[in-house]
Design a protein around this motif. Structure first.
Motif, PDB file in Angstrom:
ATOM      1  N   ASP A   1     -35.973  73.027  12.115  1.00  0.00           N
ATOM      2  CA  ASP A   1     -36.506  74.073  11.238  1.00  0.00           C
ATOM      3  C   ASP A   1     -38.006  74.262  11.441  1.00  0.00           C
ATOM      4  OD1 ASP A   1     -34.022  74.604  10.220  1.00  0.00           O
ATOM      5  OD2 ASP A   1     -34.331  73.534   8.329  1.00  0.00           O
ATOM      6  N   GLU A   2     -38.728  73.188  11.752  1.00  0.00           N
ATOM      7  CA  GLU A   2     -40.157  73.322  12.063  1.00  0.00           C
ATOM      8  C   GLU A   2     -40.354  74.162  13.319  1.00  0.00           C
ATOM      9  OE1 GLU A   2     -42.280  69.608  12.364  1.00  0.00           O
ATOM     10  OE2 GLU A   2     -41.630  68.952  10.383  1.00  0.00           O
ATOM     11  N   ILE A   3     -39.490  73.949  14.290  1.00  0.00           N
ATOM     12  CA  ILE A   3     -39.579  74.744  15.525  1.00  0.00           C
ATOM     13  C   ILE A   3     -39.252  76.201  15.210  1.00  0.00           C
ATOM     14  CG2 ILE A   3     -38.651  75.096  17.849  1.00  0.00           C
ATOM     15  CD1 ILE A   3     -37.911  72.101  17.818  1.00  0.00           C
ATOM     16  N   LEU A   4     -38.226  76.420  14.413  1.00  0.00           N
ATOM     17  CA  LEU A   4     -37.847  77.779  14.043  1.00  0.00           C
ATOM     18  C   LEU A   4     -39.014  78.497  13.371  1.00  0.00           C
ATOM     19  CD1 LEU A   4     -35.764  80.062  13.758  1.00  0.00           C
ATOM     20  CD2 LEU A   4     -34.991  78.943  11.636  1.00  0.00           C
ATOM     21  N   ASP A   5     -39.677  77.836  12.446  1.00  0.00           N
ATOM     22  CA  ASP A   5     -40.842  78.438  11.780  1.00  0.00           C
ATOM     23  C   ASP A   5     -41.906  78.822  12.799  1.00  0.00           C
ATOM     24  OD1 ASP A   5     -39.642  78.137   9.292  1.00  0.00           O
ATOM     25  OD2 ASP A   5     -40.730  76.291   8.805  1.00  0.00           O
ATOM     26  N   ALA A   6     -42.148  77.935  13.756  1.00  0.00           N
ATOM     27  CA  ALA A   6     -43.152  78.211  14.789  1.00  0.00           C
ATOM     28  C   ALA A   6     -42.727  79.383  15.668  1.00  0.00           C
ATOM     29  CB  ALA A   6     -43.392  76.958  15.633  1.00  0.00           C
ATOM     30  N   VAL A   7     -41.438  79.458  15.990  1.00  0.00           N
ATOM     31  CA  VAL A   7     -40.925  80.574  16.804  1.00  0.00           C
ATOM     32  C   VAL A   7     -41.078  81.885  16.043  1.00  0.00           C
ATOM     33  CG1 VAL A   7     -38.800  81.596  17.741  1.00  0.00           C
ATOM     34  CG2 VAL A   7     -39.384  79.217  18.259  1.00  0.00           C
ATOM     35  N   ILE A   8     -40.728  81.903  14.780  1.00  0.00           N
ATOM     36  CA  ILE A   8     -40.863  83.125  13.981  1.00  0.00           C
ATOM     37  C   ILE A   8     -42.324  83.549  13.923  1.00  0.00           C
ATOM     38  CG2 ILE A   8     -40.667  84.095  11.644  1.00  0.00           C
ATOM     39  CD1 ILE A   8     -38.070  82.368  11.367  1.00  0.00           C
ATOM     40  N   ASN A   9     -43.226  82.591  13.710  1.00  0.00           N
ATOM     41  CA  ASN A   9     -44.655  82.917  13.667  1.00  0.00           C
ATOM     42  C   ASN A   9     -45.142  83.448  15.013  1.00  0.00           C
ATOM     43  OD1 ASN A   9     -45.086  82.343  10.952  1.00  0.00           O
ATOM     44  ND2 ASN A   9     -45.375  80.177  11.372  1.00  0.00           N
ATOM     45  N   LEU A  10     -44.654  82.878  16.109  1.00  0.00           N
ATOM     46  CA  LEU A  10     -45.006  83.370  17.433  1.00  0.00           C
ATOM     47  C   LEU A  10     -44.508  84.810  17.613  1.00  0.00           C
ATOM     48  CD1 LEU A  10     -45.994  82.899  20.406  1.00  0.00           C
ATOM     49  CD2 LEU A  10     -43.646  82.146  20.890  1.00  0.00           C
ATOM     50  N   ARG A  11     -43.273  85.048  17.222  1.00  0.00           N
ATOM     51  CA  ARG A  11     -42.720  86.397  17.362  1.00  0.00           C
ATOM     52  C   ARG A  11     -43.480  87.403  16.508  1.00  0.00           C
ATOM     53  NH1 ARG A  11     -36.139  86.162  17.924  1.00  0.00           N
ATOM     54  NH2 ARG A  11     -36.053  84.687  19.665  1.00  0.00           N
ATOM     55  N   LEU A  12     -43.853  87.000  15.298  1.00  0.00           N
ATOM     56  CA  LEU A  12     -44.640  87.895  14.441  1.00  0.00           C
ATOM     57  C   LEU A  12     -45.986  88.218  15.085  1.00  0.00           C
ATOM     58  CD1 LEU A  12     -43.859  86.394  10.928  1.00  0.00           C
ATOM     59  CD2 LEU A  12     -43.403  88.759  11.632  1.00  0.00           C
TER      60      LEU A  12
ATOM     61  N   ALA B   1     -42.557  78.243  23.082  1.00  0.00           N
ATOM     62  CA  ALA B   1     -42.135  79.308  24.004  1.00  0.00           C
ATOM     63  C   ALA B   1     -40.727  79.033  24.541  1.00  0.00           C
ATOM     64  CB  ALA B   1     -43.136  79.445  25.145  1.00  0.00           C
ATOM     65  N   ALA B   2     -40.460  77.777  24.886  1.00  0.00           N
ATOM     66  CA  ALA B   2     -39.125  77.422  25.391  1.00  0.00           C
ATOM     67  C   ALA B   2     -38.080  77.606  24.296  1.00  0.00           C
ATOM     68  CB  ALA B   2     -39.118  75.986  25.900  1.00  0.00           C
ATOM     69  N   ALA B   3     -38.398  77.165  23.086  1.00  0.00           N
ATOM     70  CA  ALA B   3     -37.466  77.318  21.966  1.00  0.00           C
ATOM     71  C   ALA B   3     -37.205  78.796  21.687  1.00  0.00           C
ATOM     72  CB  ALA B   3     -38.011  76.627  20.723  1.00  0.00           C
ATOM     73  N   ASP B   4     -38.240  79.603  21.767  1.00  0.00           N
ATOM     74  CA  ASP B   4     -38.093  81.040  21.556  1.00  0.00           C
ATOM     75  C   ASP B   4     -37.070  81.617  22.528  1.00  0.00           C
ATOM     76  OD1 ASP B   4     -38.536  83.690  20.714  1.00  0.00           O
ATOM     77  OD2 ASP B   4     -40.302  83.914  21.989  1.00  0.00           O
ATOM     78  N   GLN B   5     -37.198  81.301  23.806  1.00  0.00           N
ATOM     79  CA  GLN B   5     -36.262  81.795  24.814  1.00  0.00           C
ATOM     80  C   GLN B   5     -34.848  81.253  24.592  1.00  0.00           C
ATOM     81  OE1 GLN B   5     -36.530  84.206  27.258  1.00  0.00           O
ATOM     82  NE2 GLN B   5     -38.319  84.563  25.971  1.00  0.00           N
ATOM     83  N   LEU B   6     -34.757  79.973  24.297  1.00  0.00           N
ATOM     84  CA  LEU B   6     -33.436  79.363  24.102  1.00  0.00           C
ATOM     85  C   LEU B   6     -32.743  79.877  22.844  1.00  0.00           C
ATOM     86  CD1 LEU B   6     -34.325  75.755  25.270  1.00  0.00           C
ATOM     87  CD2 LEU B   6     -32.788  77.360  26.425  1.00  0.00           C
ATOM     88  N   PHE B   7     -33.503  80.078  21.771  1.00  0.00           N
ATOM     89  CA  PHE B   7     -32.917  80.650  20.557  1.00  0.00           C
ATOM     90  C   PHE B   7     -32.387  82.050  20.855  1.00  0.00           C
ATOM     91  CE2 PHE B   7     -35.759  78.125  17.347  1.00  0.00           C
ATOM     92  CZ  PHE B   7     -35.106  76.958  17.706  1.00  0.00           C
ATOM     93  N   TYR B   8     -33.122  82.808  21.655  1.00  0.00           N
ATOM     94  CA  TYR B   8     -32.691  84.160  22.020  1.00  0.00           C
ATOM     95  C   TYR B   8     -31.445  84.111  22.899  1.00  0.00           C
ATOM     96  CZ  TYR B   8     -32.997  88.871  24.084  1.00  0.00           C
ATOM     97  OH  TYR B   8     -32.733  90.150  24.527  1.00  0.00           O
ATOM     98  N   GLN B   9     -31.443  83.250  23.886  1.00  0.00           N
ATOM     99  CA  GLN B   9     -30.345  83.225  24.846  1.00  0.00           C
ATOM    100  C   GLN B   9     -29.087  82.521  24.326  1.00  0.00           C
ATOM    101  OE1 GLN B   9     -32.165  81.420  28.262  1.00  0.00           O
ATOM    102  NE2 GLN B   9     -33.431  83.206  28.695  1.00  0.00           N
ATOM    103  N   HIS B  10     -29.259  81.495  23.514  1.00  0.00           N
ATOM    104  CA  HIS B  10     -28.108  80.693  23.081  1.00  0.00           C
ATOM    105  C   HIS B  10     -27.898  80.684  21.571  1.00  0.00           C
ATOM    106  CE1 HIS B  10     -27.870  79.174  27.165  1.00  0.00           C
ATOM    107  NE2 HIS B  10     -29.165  78.939  27.104  1.00  0.00           N
ATOM    108  N   GLY B  11     -28.872  81.180  20.836  1.00  0.00           N
ATOM    109  CA  GLY B  11     -28.804  81.153  19.382  1.00  0.00           C
ATOM    110  C   GLY B  11     -29.487  79.910  18.833  1.00  0.00           C
TER     111      GLY B  11
END
Length: 191
Positions: free
Chosen positions: A50-61, A12-22
């Protein structure tokens, strides 16, 4: 706290940070700091970014699918469902003005980076496209359903991008009203 719940907090934190900062500008340290865990504990859950990115994408889906399902439950007819899609521009206007569209910004960044997860991130747009296409089909526009879905996706992305560039809430509201009027052309007596 369980390992699963800590892992979910990291995602969840990575999701927000990826959105806010890339994605590229979000470090392990920044995510660990947001969750208040040591880097060592962080690596217990995720070995690579990249593992976190995969998890973020799966969460968003998963979250997007749940949202689309909820819209169908809440709306009586497909035009109501599509209006819910249009209305996310208003509902999320503060974030959109500041950071753009979370789907658009992530997919664009991953495309620029030629990142391996680009195809997975594109599934977010495909999910919206397929769902909108079904709504237009149910409105009786079977032959043009995909074209209409893509037009609405493109228009909403343009609104999100320009609202962010110009930090203009009035523009968002104006464009949402234009989108409602555009939709009315395709709803006949179903509105």
């Amino acid at each position: 706290m369980s390992a699963i719940s800590k892992r979910n907090q990291i995602i969840a934190a990575a999701d927000q940070l990826f959105y806010q900062h890339g994605f590229e500008h979000t470090s392990f340290s920044r995510i660990a700091e947001a969750v208040k865990i040591s880097r060592g504990n962080f690596y217990y859950h995720f070995k690579t970014k990249d593992e976190i990115l995969d998890a973020v994408i799966n969460l968003r889906l998963a979250n997007t699918q749940a949202m689309l399902d909820q819209w169908v439950i809440e709306g009586k007819i497909p035009a109501d469902h599509i209006r819910k899609f249009i209305n996310i521009l208003i509902m999320n206007r503060a974030k959109i003005k500041r950071f753009g569209c979370p789907v658009g910004t992530l997919t664009t960044e991953l495309t620029k980076l030629n990142h391996a997860a680009q195809e997975d991130a594109n599934k977010l747009f495909t999910l919206f496209r397929s769902w909108l296409k079904r709504q237009f089909q149910q409105l009786g526009h079977k032959k043009r359903a995909d074209e209409l879905a893509m037009h609405l996706l493109a228009r909403s992305q343009g609104v999100a991008t320009l609202a962010s560039v110009f930090n203009d809430e009035k523009f968002i509201k104006q464009e949402v009203n234009y989108l409602y009027a555009w939709l009315a052309q395709y709803t006949d007596n179903t509105a």
